[in-house]
Design an enzyme around this catalytic site. Structure first.
Site, mmCIF file in Angstrom:
data_model
loop_
_atom_site.group_PDB
_atom_site.id
_atom_site.type_symbol
_atom_site.label_atom_id
_atom_site.label_comp_id
_atom_site.label_asym_id
_atom_site.label_seq_id
_atom_site.Cartn_x
_atom_site.Cartn_y
_atom_site.Cartn_z
ATOM 1 N N GLU A 183 10.211 73.695 -11.091
ATOM 2 C CA GLU A 183 10.359 72.399 -10.335
ATOM 3 C C GLU A 183 11.603 71.674 -10.149
ATOM 4 O OE1 GLU A 183 7.410 70.856 -14.145
ATOM 5 O OE2 GLU A 183 8.610 69.251 -13.048
ATOM 6 N N CYS B 154 17.334 66.543 -9.619
ATOM 7 C CA CYS B 154 17.069 67.080 -10.919
ATOM 8 C C CYS B 154 16.653 68.506 -10.790
ATOM 9 C CB CYS B 154 16.109 66.276 -11.748
ATOM 10 S SG CYS B 154 15.877 67.090 -13.230
ATOM 11 N N CYS C 189 12.273 72.602 -28.696
ATOM 12 C CA CYS C 189 12.248 71.174 -28.884
ATOM 13 C C CYS C 189 10.762 71.016 -29.192
ATOM 14 C CB CYS C 189 13.167 70.379 -28.130
ATOM 15 S SG CYS C 189 14.620 70.953 -27.837
ATOM 16 N N CYS D 58 8.888 68.836 -26.166
ATOM 17 C CA CYS D 58 9.260 69.012 -24.913
ATOM 18 C C CYS D 58 7.937 70.180 -24.099
ATOM 19 C CB CYS D 58 10.535 69.685 -24.648
ATOM 20 S SG CYS D 58 11.015 70.127 -23.054
ATOM 21 N N CYS E 237 10.362 66.910 -17.789
ATOM 22 C CA CYS E 237 10.479 68.144 -17.271
ATOM 23 C C CYS E 237 9.509 69.075 -17.677
ATOM 24 C CB CYS E 237 11.888 68.412 -17.448
ATOM 25 S SG CYS E 237 12.266 68.559 -19.362
HETATM 26 N N1 SAH Z 1 17.548 71.496 -21.851
HETATM 27 C C1 SAH Z 1 18.574 70.362 -21.372
HETATM 28 C C2 SAH Z 1 18.214 70.054 -20.300
HETATM 29 C C3 SAH Z 1 16.730 69.736 -19.829
HETATM 30 S S1 SAH Z 1 15.843 68.621 -20.791
HETATM 31 C C4 SAH Z 1 18.344 69.017 -22.484
HETATM 32 O O1 SAH Z 1 17.581 69.160 -23.319
HETATM 33 O O2 SAH Z 1 19.121 68.342 -22.459
HETATM 34 C C5 SAH Z 1 16.145 67.032 -19.998
HETATM 35 C C6 SAH Z 1 15.930 65.849 -20.841
HETATM 36 O O3 SAH Z 1 14.613 65.406 -20.931
HETATM 37 C C7 SAH Z 1 16.456 65.946 -22.283
HETATM 38 O O4 SAH Z 1 17.304 64.913 -22.561
HETATM 39 C C8 SAH Z 1 15.342 66.216 -22.750
HETATM 40 O O5 SAH Z 1 15.415 65.866 -24.046
HETATM 41 C C9 SAH Z 1 14.351 65.283 -22.041
HETATM 42 N N2 SAH Z 1 12.880 65.377 -22.180
HETATM 43 C C10 SAH Z 1 12.044 66.445 -22.565
HETATM 44 N N3 SAH Z 1 10.856 66.252 -22.912
HETATM 45 C C11 SAH Z 1 10.896 64.902 -22.655
HETATM 46 C C12 SAH Z 1 9.788 63.904 -22.566
HETATM 47 N N4 SAH Z 1 8.217 64.281 -22.927
HETATM 48 N N5 SAH Z 1 9.985 62.715 -22.378
HETATM 49 C C13 SAH Z 1 11.073 62.000 -22.074
HETATM 50 N N6 SAH Z 1 12.271 62.995 -22.005
HETATM 51 C C14 SAH Z 1 11.983 64.423 -22.303
HETATM 52 FE FE1 SF4 Z 2 14.751 71.282 -25.710
HETATM 53 FE FE2 SF4 Z 2 13.141 71.106 -23.345
HETATM 54 FE FE3 SF4 Z 2 15.767 70.716 -23.096
HETATM 55 FE FE4 SF4 Z 2 14.775 73.042 -23.640
HETATM 56 S S1 SF4 Z 2 14.402 71.796 -22.010
HETATM 57 S S2 SF4 Z 2 16.529 72.258 -24.635
HETATM 58 S S3 SF4 Z 2 13.032 72.779 -25.006
HETATM 59 S S4 SF4 Z 2 14.612 69.498 -24.395
#
Ligand code: SAH
Ligand code: SF4
Length: 385
Positions: free
Chosen positions: A105, A126, A137, A140, A364
């Protein structure tokens, strides 16, 4: 008359590298090895990044044999658009398919400005850096199906070209502006610092004058907190901005949702973040998703304020976006307000993201996950309805 060696035809059955992953240096070397003059490389990259042709035949000042050789040696752009999902004119999600059929994406987020049409809005792009994510995580969508592979530099650059191809027809650009967007956030699928070399190569291509000439200060890399890579990034010549996904102001809370915290707890992450900010002289961003009954207490807010003050960081509060198949919820309005109020009282610079509807900033990885699952269950092999 110049005698040119015949151009060898590459083996097309082998995986062809992407032109979007080449630097001026590597492309020049490759062309010269095939008897072409060095200046051809600049011509080719100009067609790609400035004039934005989408086919080899569009490169009209190259000879036909050269175009044929290029087509056999390289993939021009290693991603094709599967769908574009516009939500209320504010966000566009591009679903792209790669050569191995993996889906990624790329999101265009528009910040409309008063009095001008949507086409004149500031655009933040993005981008994704991996297919899936290995960080695990628990909230996510990107990591739900695990990690598949790193994106190549060419695939990362291809996302930005896909955006330009979509936006160019209605994006007025100044003569010296080659990107039809204003900012990049590396916050799509994947952990960018896990794919460090390919990301840096892609951003170097984007930044170069023979690429899109896009300033490093307009690029924010978001990480879940890989300390050695943060230290390495601090030493890079190009000064990218850094965002840290904190999501917990104590090891206890952060450790519950982000496995990376066990390897790099706050006692190591925060000093590395501070050193980065001091080297760059720019404000860091701390991302903090608010998840109901997990990290939304005023105690967490107080501790977050202390961390932000120490780092001189800006805090992005993001009410959690629910993910299909996961039980986490966003807190209620009063709880969110109370959390924000603690930061406000302590004069912390912060933004509370208030998107119009969940679909817009949908987390994401969600669109791709849906499409992948639809594909698995769909015998006709159609990607998206
Ligand atoms: N892996 C990197 C960048 C991609 S995630 C990171 O974790 O920073 C980008 C952002 O989206 C991160 O801050 C992540 O924690 C957040 N994110 C992931 N799932 C989410 C959700 N369901 N709702 C809101 N933010 C979310
Ligand atoms: Fe964590 Fe999602 Fe960021 Fe991967 S993309 S590091 S699982 S928040």
């Amino acid at each position: 008359m110049e005698q040119r060696r015949p151009l060898p035809i590459a083996d097309t059955s082998a995986e062809r590298p992407a032109l979007t992953g080449e630097t001026l240096e590597t492309l020049t070397a490759n062309l010269m090895a095939h008897g072409e003059p060095a200046f051809r490389a600049r011509q080719i990259l100009e067609w790609l990044y400035k004039k934005r042709v989408r086919s080899w035949d569009g490169m009209t000042n190259l000879s036909k044999p050269l175009r044929e050789w290029l087509a056999s040696a390289y993939t021009l752009i290693p991603a094709s658009l599967v769908s574009s999902n516009q939500a209320q004119d504010v966000t566009d999600k591009l679903l792209l398919e790669l050569s191995d059929r993996a889906l990624i994406e790329t999101v265009i987020i528009r910040a409309p400005q008063d009095g001008v049409g949507i086409n004149h809005s500031r655009k933040t792009i993005c981008i994704s850096t991996q297919v899936g994510c290995a960080m695990g995580c628990v909230f996510c969508a990107s990591g739900l199906d695990g990690f598949r592979r790193n994106l190549t530099a060419g695939e990362i650059v291809a996302q930005l070209l896909a955006v330009c191809h979509q936006e160019d027809p209605h994006s007025p650009r100044a003569d010296d502006e080659f990107a039809s967007f204003d900012n990049i956030v590396v916050m799509g699928m994947g952990e960018p610092l896990h794919n460090y070399d390919n990301l840096l190569r892609a951003l170097t291509i984007l930044n170069a004058e023979w690429g899109m000439g896009f300033g490093a200060r307009r690029v924010t890399i978001s990480t879940s907190g890989l300390v050695p890579q943060i230290q390495r990034l601090a030493q890079e010549k190009l000064g990218f901005r850094l965002a840290i996904s904190l999501h917990g102001a104590t090891d206890e809370v952060r450790g519950k949702i982000m496995p990376v915290n066990k390897r790099w707890p706050l006692g190591e992450l925060l000093p590395a973040a501070k050193a980065f900010a001091e080297t760059h002289g720019r404000m860091l961003t701390l991302e903090f998703i608010l998840i109901k009954d997990l990290n939304d207490s005023t105690d967490q807010a107080t501790r977050l304020a202390a961390i932000a003050k120490d780092l001189h960081a800006h805090v992005n509060l993001i009410p959690y976006n629910t993910v299909d198949g996961l039980a986490w919820q966003r807190p209620g309005e009063t709880r969110i307000e109370a959390f924000a109020e603690v930061l406000a009282q302590r004069s912390i610079s912060f933004t509370l993201r208030r998107e119009k509807g969940h679909d817009i900033n949908a987390a994401c990885g969600q669109l791709r996950l849906k499409a992948e699952r639809a594909r698995e269950g769909d015998s006709t092999d159609r990607l998206v309805p």
